[in-house]
Design a protein around this motif. Structure first.
Motif, PDB file in Angstrom:
ATOM      1  N   GLU A 201       0.843  -1.178   0.000  1.00  0.00           N
ATOM      2  CA  GLU A 201       0.000   0.000   0.000  1.00  0.00           C
ATOM      3  C   GLU A 201       0.886   1.238   0.000  1.00  0.00           C
TER       4      GLU A 201
ATOM      5  N   MET B 234      -4.481  -3.353  -7.523  1.00  0.00           N
ATOM      6  CA  MET B 234      -4.961  -2.321  -6.609  1.00  0.00           C
ATOM      7  C   MET B 234      -5.791  -1.285  -7.332  1.00  0.00           C
TER       8      MET B 234
ATOM      9  N   TYR C 298      -7.396  -3.756  -2.587  1.00  0.00           N
ATOM     10  CA  TYR C 298      -6.125  -4.452  -2.844  1.00  0.00           C
ATOM     11  C   TYR C 298      -6.452  -5.932  -2.940  1.00  0.00           C
TER      12      TYR C 298
ATOM     13  N   LEU D  39      -5.451   4.378  -1.344  1.00  0.00           N
ATOM     14  CA  LEU D  39      -5.788   2.993  -1.666  1.00  0.00           C
ATOM     15  C   LEU D  39      -7.239   2.702  -1.319  1.00  0.00           C
TER      16      LEU D  39
END
Lengths: 113, 111
Positions: A101, B34, B49, B46
């Motif tokens: 991330e 993602m 994912y 984000l």
């Protein structure tokens, strides 16, 4: 408390000048990045540092020089600015070396006149 | 041909509609997929994912990966004006490799 902070948010400057953008992250991540986003929103990776070590250095003019004094900071210095350097520059950090991330800053919008 | 293709839009839909955003890719070795959402004048964040194939659901958002077709999708149910943003897909072969990004799709939800 902002996780990834960049300064300045806006830069307007003349061609040929030199400018710097600073980035700091308080997430404890080992990896930091500089991305360039053009007017069409395409994100292009420029540099990546892992624990102060340069691990990615994409095809970027050597007028662009990153510097990581410690793992929480990554700065970008640009020499002899050109019109084509106008873009939004994003700093990001990640807990992983690669495709984990990404946490982005709010961006630094550079306009070269 | 780019490694990751994404229609830049804009895609404009009425509030409450189901939205489908898509990316296609050419590298069969991609395993990490993602979706990032980027509001105007902000950094990407984000959203979803996924690893390998299958579906993942989070509230009104569902991410799908079809590796046989090299195609990923993001579905938004009951779309809201606050969903108006640019949605970027990113993918990678390995967690130590960098993301390869799509160009982003601008989504507009009309009240």
């Amino acid at each position: 408390d902002t996780a990834v902070s960049q300064t300045p948010k806006y830069l307007v400057t003349q061609m040929g000048n030199d400018k710097s953008i600073k980035c700091e992250q308080n997430l404890g991540h080992d990896t930091m990045y500089w991305y360039k986003q053009d007017s069409k929103k395409f994100l292009k990776i420029m540099f990546s540092y892992n624990n102060k070590e340069l691990i990615i250095n994409e095809t970027v003019p050597n007028r662009f020089s990153p510097k990581s004094p410690d793992k929480a900071h990554l700065n970008l210095h640009i020499n002899s600015l050109e019109l084509g350097d106008s873009a939004v520059y994003f700093c990001a950090s990640s807990p992983l070396r690669g495709a984990g991330e990404l946490f982005f800053g709010e961006g630094s919008r550079l306009t070269v006149l | 041909q780019k490694e990751v293709e994404q229609d830049p839009g804009p895609l404009s839909v009425p509030e409450g509609a189901i939205v489908s955003l898509n990316c296609t890719y050419s590298n069969s070795a991609f395993q990490y997929f993602m979706w990032y959402r980027q509001y105007s004048r902000k950094g990407p964040e984000l959203l979803m994912y996924t690893y390998s194939s299958g579906n993942k659901e989070d509230g009104r958002f569902t991410a799908q990966v079809d590796k046989s077709s090299k195609y990923i999708s993001l579905f938004i149910r009951d779309s809201q004006p606050s969903d108006s943003a640019t949605y970027l897909c990113g993918m990678s072969e390995d967690s130590n490799y960098q993301l390869i990004w799509g160009a982003g799709t601008k989504l507009i939800i009309k009240p």
